[in-house]
Scaffold this motif. Structure first.
Motif, PDB file in Angstrom:
ATOM      1  N   ARG A  72       0.832  -1.207   0.000  1.00 38.56           N
ATOM      2  CA  ARG A  72       0.000   0.000   0.000  1.00 38.56           C
ATOM      3  C   ARG A  72       0.862   1.250   0.000  1.00 38.56           C
ATOM      4  N   GLN A  73       1.901   1.244   0.826  1.00 42.08           N
ATOM      5  CA  GLN A  73       2.783   2.403   0.914  1.00 42.08           C
ATOM      6  C   GLN A  73       3.520   2.636  -0.401  1.00 42.08           C
ATOM      7  N   GLN A  74       3.946   1.576  -1.047  1.00 45.17           N
ATOM      8  CA  GLN A  74       4.643   1.729  -2.316  1.00 45.17           C
ATOM      9  C   GLN A  74       3.720   2.326  -3.376  1.00 45.17           C
ATOM     10  N   VAL A  75       2.475   1.882  -3.396  1.00 44.44           N
ATOM     11  CA  VAL A  75       1.512   2.412  -4.358  1.00 44.44           C
ATOM     12  C   VAL A  75       1.231   3.884  -4.078  1.00 44.44           C
ATOM     13  N   GLN A  76       1.084   4.238  -2.810  1.00 37.76           N
ATOM     14  CA  GLN A  76       0.829   5.631  -2.447  1.00 37.76           C
ATOM     15  C   GLN A  76       1.986   6.535  -2.845  1.00 37.76           C
ATOM     16  N   LEU A  77       3.215   6.073  -2.636  1.00 40.01           N
ATOM     17  CA  LEU A  77       4.377   6.857  -3.034  1.00 40.01           C
ATOM     18  C   LEU A  77       4.422   7.036  -4.537  1.00 40.01           C
ATOM     19  N   ALA A  78       4.050   6.004  -5.262  1.00 41.74           N
ATOM     20  CA  ALA A  78       4.038   6.093  -6.719  1.00 41.74           C
ATOM     21  C   ALA A  78       2.995   7.101  -7.189  1.00 41.74           C
ATOM     22  N   GLU A  79       1.877   7.152  -6.485  1.00 46.36           N
ATOM     23  CA  GLU A  79       0.828   8.118  -6.845  1.00 46.36           C
ATOM     24  C   GLU A  79       1.318   9.545  -6.628  1.00 46.36           C
ATOM     25  N   VAL A  80       2.040   9.772  -5.516  1.00 43.54           N
ATOM     26  CA  VAL A  80       2.549  11.108  -5.214  1.00 43.54           C
ATOM     27  C   VAL A  80       3.592  11.534  -6.239  1.00 43.54           C
ATOM     28  N   ASP A  81       4.474  10.622  -6.590  1.00 44.49           N
ATOM     29  CA  ASP A  81       5.552  10.947  -7.517  1.00 44.49           C
ATOM     30  C   ASP A  81       5.100  10.981  -8.966  1.00 44.49           C
ATOM     31  N   GLU A  82       3.918  10.389  -9.203  1.00 41.36           N
ATOM     32  CA  GLU A  82       3.408  10.259 -10.570  1.00 41.36           C
ATOM     33  C   GLU A  82       4.477   9.637 -11.473  1.00 41.36           C
ATOM     34  N   SER A  83       5.149   8.653 -10.939  1.00 40.75           N
ATOM     35  CA  SER A  83       6.245   8.029 -11.673  1.00 40.75           C
ATOM     36  C   SER A  83       5.779   6.754 -12.359  1.00 40.75           C
ATOM     37  N   HIS A  84       6.625   6.280 -13.224  1.00 41.20           N
ATOM     38  CA  HIS A  84       6.380   5.007 -13.898  1.00 41.20           C
ATOM     39  C   HIS A  84       7.284   3.918 -13.319  1.00 41.20           C
ATOM     40  N   ALA A  85       7.677   4.098 -12.077  1.00 39.47           N
ATOM     41  CA  ALA A  85       8.557   3.134 -11.428  1.00 39.47           C
ATOM     42  C   ALA A  85       7.875   1.780 -11.319  1.00 39.47           C
ATOM     43  N   ILE A 112       1.002 -18.913  -6.659  1.00 40.94           N
ATOM     44  CA  ILE A 112       1.751 -17.718  -6.288  1.00 40.94           C
ATOM     45  C   ILE A 112       2.606 -17.264  -7.480  1.00 40.94           C
ATOM     46  N   LEU A 113       2.544 -15.971  -7.803  1.00 41.17           N
ATOM     47  CA  LEU A 113       3.310 -15.407  -8.907  1.00 41.17           C
ATOM     48  C   LEU A 113       4.217 -14.297  -8.388  1.00 41.17           C
ATOM     49  N   THR A 114       5.389 -14.142  -9.009  1.00 40.35           N
ATOM     50  CA  THR A 114       6.209 -12.959  -8.763  1.00 40.35           C
ATOM     51  C   THR A 114       5.948 -11.994  -9.913  1.00 40.35           C
ATOM     52  N   VAL A 115       5.540 -10.780  -9.567  1.00 36.84           N
ATOM     53  CA  VAL A 115       5.069  -9.818 -10.577  1.00 36.84           C
ATOM     54  C   VAL A 115       5.845  -8.507 -10.446  1.00 36.84           C
ATOM     55  N   ARG A 116       6.163  -7.936 -11.585  1.00 40.42           N
ATOM     56  CA  ARG A 116       6.755  -6.598 -11.652  1.00 40.42           C
ATOM     57  C   ARG A 116       5.985  -5.816 -12.692  1.00 40.42           C
ATOM     58  N   MET A 117       5.498  -4.640 -12.306  1.00 35.89           N
ATOM     59  CA  MET A 117       4.714  -3.855 -13.262  1.00 35.89           C
ATOM     60  C   MET A 117       4.780  -2.365 -12.929  1.00 35.89           C
ATOM     61  N   PRO A 118       4.554  -1.518 -13.918  1.00 33.96           N
ATOM     62  CA  PRO A 118       4.521  -0.076 -13.658  1.00 33.96           C
ATOM     63  C   PRO A 118       3.380   0.270 -12.713  1.00 33.96           C
ATOM     64  N   ALA A 119       3.611   1.285 -11.890  1.00 32.27           N
ATOM     65  CA  ALA A 119       2.602   1.665 -10.898  1.00 32.27           C
ATOM     66  C   ALA A 119       1.276   2.023 -11.545  1.00 32.27           C
ATOM     67  N   HIS A 120       1.309   2.610 -12.748  1.00 29.54           N
ATOM     68  CA  HIS A 120       0.052   3.043 -13.368  1.00 29.54           C
ATOM     69  C   HIS A 120      -0.821   1.871 -13.797  1.00 29.54           C
ATOM     70  N   GLY A 121      -0.253   0.669 -13.859  1.00 25.59           N
ATOM     71  CA  GLY A 121      -1.058  -0.485 -14.232  1.00 25.59           C
ATOM     72  C   GLY A 121      -1.568  -1.272 -13.044  1.00 25.59           C
ATOM     73  N   PHE A 122      -1.218  -0.806 -11.858  1.00 25.86           N
ATOM     74  CA  PHE A 122      -1.524  -1.583 -10.662  1.00 25.86           C
ATOM     75  C   PHE A 122      -3.017  -1.609 -10.335  1.00 25.86           C
ATOM     76  N   TYR A 123      -3.738  -0.537 -10.689  1.00 21.50           N
ATOM     77  CA  TYR A 123      -5.152  -0.470 -10.309  1.00 21.50           C
ATOM     78  C   TYR A 123      -5.959  -1.600 -10.933  1.00 21.50           C
ATOM     79  N   GLY A 124      -5.623  -1.934 -12.165  1.00 21.61           N
ATOM     80  CA  GLY A 124      -6.320  -3.045 -12.803  1.00 21.61           C
ATOM     81  C   GLY A 124      -6.084  -4.358 -12.114  1.00 21.61           C
ATOM     82  N   MET A 125      -4.925  -4.478 -11.466  1.00 22.99           N
ATOM     83  CA  MET A 125      -4.603  -5.707 -10.758  1.00 22.99           C
ATOM     84  C   MET A 125      -5.468  -5.884  -9.522  1.00 22.99           C
ATOM     85  N   ARG A 126      -5.584  -4.839  -8.728  1.00 23.20           N
ATOM     86  CA  ARG A 126      -6.243  -5.033  -7.444  1.00 23.20           C
ATOM     87  C   ARG A 126      -7.757  -5.111  -7.560  1.00 23.20           C
TER      88      ARG A 126
END
Length: 320
Positions: free
Chosen positions: A41-54, A86-100
């Motif tokens: 949750r914290q990582q997603v919130q930080l990504a929202e603040v930074d508006e980054s594609h990390a 169980i999967l290991t996933v890496r994705m840009p923060a902007h695509g995370f909303y579709g996941m949850r």
């Protein structure tokens, strides 16, 4: 309110409750957030603040592996490992909303950073307090006067961790059980080759090793400080005796007989015999083993080791 009106009101209430309970769980923001652990949750919130594609890296537990694979890819992410559900996933923060908001996803947890911690092992286990003789101890203990036996495979006899400050050798002897020629320990032990301290100083070395595991383990148990580094093993002043096991694991083809628990008991008995001759207590580290047997000390291999530490009356020998 008459009875008829009360009955109708009750029916309306029950229908409303049923309709709400029938809604899919993902429609509730609370339910969506409950899928995420706090770190994610914290990582997603930080990504929202930074508006980054990390990239955000996380674990996913899913009820539909194939569907989740396609979903991750469609959102610009990648799946590394599929371990059951169980999967290991890496994705840009902007695509995370579709996941949850996916119904098939049960849980998502952030991947957490790991670090090397062996440099803090002595303080974490309290061994540093023993080294300094902190109360209630009345003196310091660093292994001086004790023999530390290590039964393993792959020893670098030239390593600085096995030298004293003056450069002299701390290794009293080594039994190379994998050697096909040389001088066996003698007595009932008729295989392998033993190098004494004098022979080690003259160049005697172990054979047939493709491993450094013994060096690694012996350094943790009793390594001296190397150079100006502040790190030592648990018993940096102990005398060392090594037993080089026959082939283990991937290098089994290099010797005629693979290592067994019989070799371990032979090695332990030999280490104790050396300690007895020098009238010193001895401890042995064996970071090897197998999954055979009951694991309750009743196997003959376990009893073989246990009996080495017993007096004739059945009591344990101090220092073993």
């Amino acid at each position: 309110m008459n009875a008829l009106a009360l009955c109708r009101l009750t029916r309306v209430f029950l229908i409303a409750v049923l309709m709400v309970s029938a809604l899919p769980a993902w429609s509730s923001p609370l339910a969506i957030e409950s899928k995420l652990d706090m770190e994610l949750r914290q990582q997603v919130q930080l990504a929202e603040v930074d508006e980054s594609h990390a990239l955000i890296s996380f674990f996913v537990k899913t009820q539909d592996v194939v569907g989740t694979l396609h979903l991750v890819e469609s959102l610009g992410g990648t799946v590394g490992t599929v371990s059951g559900d169980i999967l290991t996933v890496r994705m840009p923060a902007h695509g995370f909303y579709g996941m949850r908001e996916s119904e098939s996803i049960v849980r998502m947890e952030a991947m957490r950073a790991v670090e090397q911690t062996l440099d803090r092992a002595l303080s974490g286990s309290g061994v540093n307090l023993i080294h300094t003789g902190t109360e209630p101890l009345t003196s310091s203990y660093t292994g001086a006067g004790v023999i530390l036996g290590v039964i393993d495979r792959g020893f670098d006899l030239d390593h600085s961790a096995f030298k004293r400050k003056d450069g002299s050798n701390r290794v009293l002897s080594i039994w190379d059980q994998s050697a096909i020629a040389g001088n066996p320990p003698g007595g009932r032990w008729t295989y392998g080759n033993v190098c004494t301290m004098q022979e080690i100083n003259s160049g005697c070395r172990i054979e047939n090793t493709q491993s450094a595991h013994g060096t690694h383990v012996a350094g943790i148990a009793g390594g001296s400080s190397v150079g100006n580094l502040p790190y030592t093993g648990a018993a940096p002043d102990a005398d060392l005796i090594f037993v080089q096991l026959p082939a283990v694991g991937a290098d089994w083809e290099t010797t005629s007989e693979p290592a067994s628990d019989g070799h371990i008991c032979d090695g332990a008995a030999w280490v104790f015999s050396q300690a007895y001759e020098q009238n010193k207590p001895a401890v042995i580290n064996m970071s090897v083993g197998s999954h055979w047997g009951p694991h309750d000390s009743t196997s003959l291999a376990s009893q073989c080791l246990t009996n080495l530490t017993l007096r004739s009356d059945g009591s344990t020998v101090p220092g073993k």
